[in-house]
Design an enzyme around this catalytic site. Structure first.
Site, PDB file in Angstrom:
ATOM      1  N   VAL A 474       8.742  -4.086   0.877  1.00  0.00           N
ATOM      2  CA  VAL A 474       8.832  -4.267   2.329  1.00  0.00           C
ATOM      3  C   VAL A 474       8.583  -5.716   2.712  1.00  0.00           C
ATOM      4  CG1 VAL A 474       7.823  -3.644   4.564  1.00  0.00           C
ATOM      5  CG2 VAL A 474       8.198  -1.882   2.827  1.00  0.00           C
ATOM      6  N   ALA A 503       0.522 -14.107   1.114  1.00  0.00           N
ATOM      7  CA  ALA A 503      -0.535 -13.686   0.197  1.00  0.00           C
ATOM      8  C   ALA A 503      -0.119 -12.449  -0.579  1.00  0.00           C
ATOM      9  CB  ALA A 503      -1.818 -13.402   0.968  1.00  0.00           C
ATOM     10  N   THR A 554       0.718  -4.306   2.966  1.00  0.00           N
ATOM     11  CA  THR A 554       0.066  -3.725   1.805  1.00  0.00           C
ATOM     12  C   THR A 554      -0.287  -2.271   2.104  1.00  0.00           C
ATOM     13  OG1 THR A 554      -2.244  -4.153   2.433  1.00  0.00           O
ATOM     14  CG2 THR A 554      -0.997  -5.999   1.489  1.00  0.00           C
ATOM     15  N   LYS A 578      -0.987   1.964   6.659  1.00  0.00           N
ATOM     16  CA  LYS A 578      -1.441   3.096   7.469  1.00  0.00           C
ATOM     17  C   LYS A 578      -2.953   3.266   7.475  1.00  0.00           C
ATOM     18  CE  LYS A 578       2.608   5.950   6.221  1.00  0.00           C
ATOM     19  NZ  LYS A 578       3.065   5.137   5.076  1.00  0.00           N
ATOM     20  N   VAL A 608       4.778   5.324  10.964  1.00  0.00           N
ATOM     21  CA  VAL A 608       5.444   6.631  11.019  1.00  0.00           C
ATOM     22  C   VAL A 608       6.931   6.409  11.270  1.00  0.00           C
ATOM     23  CG1 VAL A 608       5.536   8.881  12.142  1.00  0.00           C
ATOM     24  CG2 VAL A 608       3.358   7.645  12.019  1.00  0.00           C
ATOM     25  N   LEU A 612      11.976   3.755  13.007  1.00  0.00           N
ATOM     26  CA  LEU A 612      12.269   4.578  14.186  1.00  0.00           C
ATOM     27  C   LEU A 612      11.274   4.281  15.317  1.00  0.00           C
ATOM     28  CD1 LEU A 612      13.002   8.077  12.584  1.00  0.00           C
ATOM     29  CD2 LEU A 612      14.639   6.424  13.470  1.00  0.00           C
ATOM     30  N   GLY A 663      13.331   6.225  -6.053  1.00  0.00           N
ATOM     31  CA  GLY A 663      12.434   5.423  -5.225  1.00  0.00           C
ATOM     32  C   GLY A 663      12.021   6.061  -3.921  1.00  0.00           C
ATOM     33  N   ASP A 677       0.430  12.174   2.824  1.00  0.00           N
ATOM     34  CA  ASP A 677       1.078  11.121   3.610  1.00  0.00           C
ATOM     35  C   ASP A 677       1.488  11.645   4.989  1.00  0.00           C
ATOM     36  OD1 ASP A 677       2.148   8.398   3.773  1.00  0.00           O
ATOM     37  OD2 ASP A 677       4.097   9.386   3.837  1.00  0.00           O
ATOM     38  N   LYS A 681       0.249  10.494   8.830  1.00  0.00           N
ATOM     39  CA  LYS A 681       1.200  10.178   9.902  1.00  0.00           C
ATOM     40  C   LYS A 681       0.962  11.049  11.133  1.00  0.00           C
ATOM     41  CE  LYS A 681       4.858   8.627   6.745  1.00  0.00           C
ATOM     42  NZ  LYS A 681       6.196   8.935   6.168  1.00  0.00           N
TER      43      LYS A 681
END
Length: 813
Positions: A474, A503, A554, A578, A608, A612, A663, A677, A681
């Site tokens: 990302v 970093a 991260t 998150k 989340v 979107l 992935g 996860d 969210k």
């Protein structure tokens, strides 16, 4: 390849059609020509159909006029008698068909929408046959074969994906033929029924744009009867001139506010593909025209053009009791939409005591009626004043993306108007800052346009300094997107983004002047200093750079723990991480309060749904006074991929392995399969919706036995196939019932749960491709019909784009 579209005026006479032949014949490359109906013919067709429905035999006279006009054009452009006879026979066959349809309407005195569409589409069918006959070696294509629409309420909306595929198929071998293709614009067909539909007024532009986008044409040319986009109406401003180039956004604003150079939907397909549009005058070939494209050379003026709408009315709803009433705006616009009344300007007082809406004078009586009916109870008891209508007004829009770069444009504008004795009755400015719209008395329109046209100049850009932590998929994609857009943002938005720190887990590089993004990897290797989270915090705070933003890409709890210190030092935070937003509620609440008190922003839209607009939408709803009552969502791209892939040929264990290999899942897919996860969210969304929630508050119903999570990863993979038979048996049952599995997160008035559910074809979650996410928001306003947000919910590119959007939000662009 170029797509050339010729409007009604360009094919309206024998002389203009011969001009078309001259233009097309001069092209050495493959050319597709899209044509409108002869000027005025569509209006005649509409008139004929309405006369038929009213039982008026005058419709036959209209058709006779149409027939005579097309015959006259044929005589003027096709000198060969044999060819002309063949052409006229084809036109007569079409006109005979038209006459039969109108006779049927006349007998029944009913005009269904599909019949009205069929009648309106005859103009382009007729004109395209004439142009085909005039252009040597041309071949005609039927647009209804590849421009497909779907019914949405009372509208026929183009199915772009299907249309693009069919267009590519239709023209697959065309280029090799070396022949000119002629396509009738405006007409389409329903993707399901095949019935004739149309693309609305100006729809031939849209047809050309769809073809250009599908075939990735080099350029779309719109040939009309003006030299291009003008800085103002030349009939009023004698010193107006052609705008050489402008962005899609500027063109859209001008078109939506009265400049009838391009049909507004035309811009969407070509804009998405970055295809430039050239506006040219069929009758003035020497004029260079206007190029509409993504990037333009910055001009010397702060505004690009002025557009206006003459003879409008202003509808005002007011009353001190309107303050704090939830849903007033929704009721207003719902009532207007149901009456098919378009509002082109909205102005609302900050006190919420009144709202004014600009509509056409013709729509004003109906607007007053429907709003009076919608608020009848409040008006009767005096809570709201009777609906006011003020007419003899005109609206003016000042357009230009350069306005974003200049403080004081609005002040200068209104000072100029005031100095010339012009009173502004209402005004509106969009957040995009490319349009300032206002209303004046109609008698002041000419004066307003003249004084504005003589007034404006340029300004400087804003700087934003970013510290990026985390350069994995990302973070790396984000740097690439910023590098790609940086010059455009400086040029078009007046925003300069500097990356002053990068970093990773053990090292970092800092440069107050900005790191060169063309070689940031090399810079990090050669100039990085060792860091841990504490050293990272000290370096960033110690640099004390203005307009600074910490971007966390991260998944580190230690990095998330730094946010409070950054807020204390005036540093905003954009987080894909998150951890903080889903941490203990007390910590989450403390960080939210701290950011608010320090006047900085903490944005985490991508926590989340990747890119979107879920969290932003929830905040917008709450900030506007709405209340979130219930949320239902599919938030795991991984689980959605697994259950979409599961089939008789691909067992459950294999879908899990595929998710990991492609992935979609975490390195250990049990993190996804456990629902952890999704729980995080759901907690984040519930908090943003105004509920005090923690992860332990979520009722989690696992669909895999607990023993699979208590063993080693190697044992997990070994045992996983043992679940295949059970999943396949249940999958077959669901398939027979017309159902599918979805892992659903739910919040209902503060009660949180996640579980695997079977949904049927009527459920919004049934059709959910790949790794897409979807959420249904039930609120006090969106109660009977919940708001739905759906799209890609996973992937590095869309997540990085979402982070980029949060950064842009901090920049107040």
């Amino acid at each position: 390849m170029k797509i050339l579209k010729f409007g009604g005026s360009s094919v309206g006479t024998p002389e203009s059609i011969l001009k078309v032949k001259e233009i097309v014949s001069a092209r050495p490359e493959s050319t597709i020509v899209v044509v409108s109906a002869l000027s005025g013919v569509t209006d005649q067709l509409i008139r004929a159909s309405r006369l038929s429905a009213e039982g008026d035999t005058a419709f036959r006279d209209e058709i006779a006029l149409i027939r005579a006009r097309h015959r006259a054009v044929c005589e003027g452009v096709v000198p060969d008698e044999e060819r002309r006879s063949a052409l006229e026979a084809g036109l007569d066959a079409l006109l005979d068909q038209l006459e039969r349809i109108c006779e049927g309407i006349y007998l029944l005195q009913v005009l269904p929408p599909k019949t009205a569409n069929e009648v309106m589409g005859f103009g382009e069918q007729l004109s395209s046959r004439i142009v085909e006959a005039v252009l040597d070696g041309a071949m005609r294509y039927d647009a209804t074969d590849f421009v497909k629409t779907r019914r949405h309420g009372v509208l026929d909306i183009v199915d772009q994906e299907l249309s693009y595929s069919l267009i590519r198929d239709a023209f697959r071998d065309w280029s090799a033929s070396g022949r000119t293709a002629v396509v009738p614009g405006f007409i389409a067909s329903d993707a399901e029924t095949g019935e004739r539909t149309t693309l609305g007024r100006g729809g031939s532009d849209y047809t050309a744009s769809l073809i250009a986008a599908a075939l990735e044409a080099e350029q779309l040319e719109i040939w009309t009867d003006v030299d291009g986009f003008m800085t103002a109406d030349p009939r009023i401003i004698k010193t107006s001139y052609v705008i050489p180039e402008m962005t899609y956004e500027e063109a859209m604003e001008l078109c939506n506010f009265g400049a009838k150079v391009i049909y507004p939907p035309t811009l969407y397909p070509v804009c998405a593909k970055g295809i430039p549009i050239l506006i040219k005058n069929t009758f003035n070939l020497k004029a260079p025209g206007t190029v509409v494209k993504k990037d333009v050379t910055p001009g010397d003026t702060s505004i690009k053009g002025i557009s206006s709408i003459d003879d409008i009315s202003l509808i005002t709803l007011s009353g001190t009791s309107m303050v704090g009433i939830v849903g007033v705006d929704s009721r207003i616009f719902t009532a207007l939409a149901q009456a098919q009344i378009s509002a082109f300007l909205v102005s609302q007082s900050a006190s919420e005591t009144g709202i004014s809406i600009g509509v056409s004078r013709a729509d004003a009586p109906r607007a007053r009626q429907v709003l009076s009916e919608a608020f009848e109870r409040e008006i009767t008891n005096g809570a709201i004043n009777p609906v006011e209508v003020r007419s003899e007004l005109a609206a003016v829009a000042v357009i230009g993306e350069n306005m974003k770069q200049h403080a004081g444009i609005a002040g200068k504008l209104f000072t100029t108007l005031g100095r010339n004795g012009i009173s502004v009755i209402a005004l509106a400015q969009g957040a995009a800052e490319s349009n300032i719209s206002f209303i004046v008395e109609r008698r002041q329109l000419r004066k307003s346009l003249n004084v504005i046209h003589d007034s404006f100049f340029l300004s400087e850009y804003q700087e934003l300094n970013l510290f990026l932590c985390g350069i994995g998929t990302v973070g790396g994609r984000l740097l690439g997107q910023i590098a790609q857009e940086r010059q455009r943002l400086m040029r078009e938005r007046g925003l300069k983004i500097n990356i002053v720190g990068i970093a990773r887990s053990t090292c970092a590089v800092f440069d107050r002047g900005g790191i060169d993004l063309s070689c940031w990897q090399q810079t990090l290797r050669e100039q990085a200093i060792p860091t841990d989270p504490e050293r990272l915090k000290q370096e960033i705070i110690g640099m004390n750079i203005f307009n600074s933003v910490f971007v966390d890409c991260t998944a580190s709890p230690e990095v998330a723990a730094l946010y409070g210190d950054f807020f204390d030092h005036g540093i905003s935070v954009v987080a894909a991480n998150k951890i903080a937003a889903s941490s203990d509620y007390a910590n989450y609440s403390r960080l939210k309060d701290l950011a608010r008190k320090r006047g900085v922003k903490w944005l985490f839209e991508t926590n989340v749904g990747a890119g979107l607009p879920i969290i932003g939408t929830i905040n917008d709803l709450r900030n506007s006074g709405d209340r979130i009552l219930k949320m239902e969502a599919v938030l795991s791209g991984t689980l959605n991929f697994i259950f979409n892939t599961l089939s008789a040929d691909i067992p459950f264990s294999e879908t899990v392995r595929m998710a990991k290999e492609q992935g979609f899942s975490e390195p250990d897919p049990r993190i996804d399969l456990s629902g952890k996860d999704v729980i995080r969210k759901l907690v984040i969304l519930s908090r943003e919706a105004g509920y005090e929630a923690n992860q332990e508050d979520v009722q989690a119903d696992l669909f895999i036995p607990r023993e699979f999570f208590d063993c080693s990863e190697e044992e997990f993979w070994a045992k996983l196939p043992s679940l295949d038979a059970g999943f396949e048996a249940r999958r077959r049952e669901l398939e027979a019932e017309g159902k599918r599995w979805r892992f659903v997160a739910k919040m209902d008035n503060g009660r949180l749960s996640v579980s695997l559910k079977a949904v049927d074809r009527m459920h919004s979650f049934y059709v959910l491709d790949g790794s897409n996410n979807i959420i249904l928001l039930t609120t006090e306003r969106y109660n009977r019909h919940p708001m739905l947000i759906q799209g890609y919910g996973a992937g590095a590119d869309v997540t990085a784009a979402g982070v980029f959007a949060d950064i842009m939000s901090i920049a107040n662009i």
